[in-house]
Write a protein that holds these residues in place. Sequence first.
Motif, PDB file in Angstrom:
ATOM      1  N   PHE A 162     -14.190  -7.346   0.440  1.00  0.00           N
ATOM      2  CA  PHE A 162     -13.089  -7.049  -0.479  1.00  0.00           C
ATOM      3  C   PHE A 162     -11.770  -7.471   0.150  1.00  0.00           C
ATOM      4  O   PHE A 162     -11.654  -7.612   1.380  1.00  0.00           O
ATOM      5  N   THR A 171      -7.249  -7.006  -0.433  1.00  0.00           N
ATOM      6  CA  THR A 171      -6.120  -6.416  -1.160  1.00  0.00           C
ATOM      7  C   THR A 171      -4.907  -7.300  -0.939  1.00  0.00           C
ATOM      8  O   THR A 171      -4.873  -8.121  -0.010  1.00  0.00           O
ATOM      9  N   LEU A 176      -6.166  -3.505  -4.495  1.00  0.00           N
ATOM     10  CA  LEU A 176      -7.437  -4.232  -4.520  1.00  0.00           C
ATOM     11  C   LEU A 176      -7.359  -5.395  -5.508  1.00  0.00           C
ATOM     12  O   LEU A 176      -7.006  -5.213  -6.668  1.00  0.00           O
ATOM     13  N   ASN A 177      -7.687  -6.617  -5.046  1.00  0.00           N
ATOM     14  CA  ASN A 177      -7.627  -7.775  -5.946  1.00  0.00           C
ATOM     15  C   ASN A 177      -8.869  -8.662  -5.899  1.00  0.00           C
ATOM     16  O   ASN A 177      -8.950  -9.643  -6.650  1.00  0.00           O
ATOM     17  N   TYR A 178      -9.829  -8.357  -5.037  1.00  0.00           N
ATOM     18  CA  TYR A 178     -11.051  -9.178  -5.007  1.00  0.00           C
ATOM     19  C   TYR A 178     -12.214  -8.383  -4.436  1.00  0.00           C
ATOM     20  O   TYR A 178     -12.066  -7.650  -3.451  1.00  0.00           O
ATOM     21  N   GLU A 192     -15.267  -5.500 -12.629  1.00  0.00           N
ATOM     22  CA  GLU A 192     -13.996  -5.130 -13.248  1.00  0.00           C
ATOM     23  C   GLU A 192     -13.798  -3.623 -13.205  1.00  0.00           C
ATOM     24  O   GLU A 192     -12.679  -3.135 -12.984  1.00  0.00           O
ATOM     25  N   ARG A 203     -12.808  -2.655  -9.664  1.00  0.00           N
ATOM     26  CA  ARG A 203     -11.432  -3.019  -9.342  1.00  0.00           C
ATOM     27  C   ARG A 203     -10.434  -2.039  -9.953  1.00  0.00           C
ATOM     28  O   ARG A 203      -9.329  -1.869  -9.430  1.00  0.00           O
TER      29      ARG A 203
END
Length: 418
Positions: free
Chosen positions: A154, A156, A162-164, A178, A181
Amino acid sequence: MDYTKLFRHIPEAMVVLSPEYKILDATDAYLKITRRSASQIIGKHFLLEAFPNKELSYEENPVRASLDKALQSKKVDYLEVIRYDLPKPEAEGGEYDVRFWEASHTPVLDEEGNVAYLIQHTSDVTERELAKMALTESEEKFRFMAEAMPQLIFTTNAAGELNYLNKRWERYTDVPLEELRQENWQKVIHPDDLPAVMAKWEEAFRNGVGMQVELRMRDKDGLFRWHLCRTQPMEDEEGNIIMWVGSSTDIHDTRMMVQELLATNEQMSLLSDQVQQAYEKAESERKMLETLILQAPAMFCILKGPEHRFELINEKYHQIYPTRELLHKPLAEAVPEIVEQGFIELLDGVYNTGKPYIAEEVPIMLDKNNNGNLEETYFTFSYHPIFESDKVSGILAFGYEVTEQVKFREKVQELGKS
């Protein structure tokens, strides 16, 4: 007032066309960026004679479609980014120079409301598009490596958002990415462990340092299994944190085995520590060997000890020195030409401080053919410390060559100055 002279000196790239798409006039700025003279294009058909597309037919040309739309609608039409390569001067080797363009087509109406002229306003956006392509390629490489890893990966942003998440999260938890996230990632952590995990993360984030914590995570079968979670900040050249990268490794079986050994014999506590350390070391090395190194499309190597001795090299790295024997040799002995260029000092800094080093587009003089002739080659690379028992034992080096991009940008800058 000489309107023709005034038009030609407008500091924008503009060309005037008839309704039949014949070129009537062009600004000096337009002639400069298209590398044409007025005598070469004025009076000629814009698409068939002055700027024919060598890849597409006249009917398929998106510029023609945009001109047709502006002519028929009598309204401005905006052309999306297209690629149109320009021929290089013979002094530069001929062939073609890759270029990307944006344009608008504005109809000029006469007193009766008919289109008398069409004005194309164009912009050379090559540098922007190449930068976007390079960024996309870099992101794709990262995603390829993250998806190939056997861990839950993951990232950030700099604010800790958190973006991935790699797809292994979805396969492991059976929760759509999704949903994870959108703060639902907390629901897969055991409620007894969540407060301590959040406290450790907030402390690490506040101090800008890495974090390591053991926690229980719910898998797709609804069972809570022990994981070892690590996070590490990534910094730019000024030392500013630009993102956080984390991994979560399932250590449940190993932890259960250790607990069983301890329950059987209290004297096995020392062995349990050794088992745990052996597992962490094996897991770390397996991850690097199988994913980041052996299968990676970029250059990777592992340097061990204060001498920075080559312990592992992937094929991409070995292609730089195809005739040399590097394995098990100290870096200074295997690649002596880099000693005076300061790279040993950089590696020493990472080894002694435990802080990673990241550099972009750095020129390096390399003797690729091992014949004494040095070639200037540009690389973007990073050095990351490898920890064993909380001590730096080696360095993971990652990089890729960017010589062509740098040379191309320099040429563009030279053209801009001319």
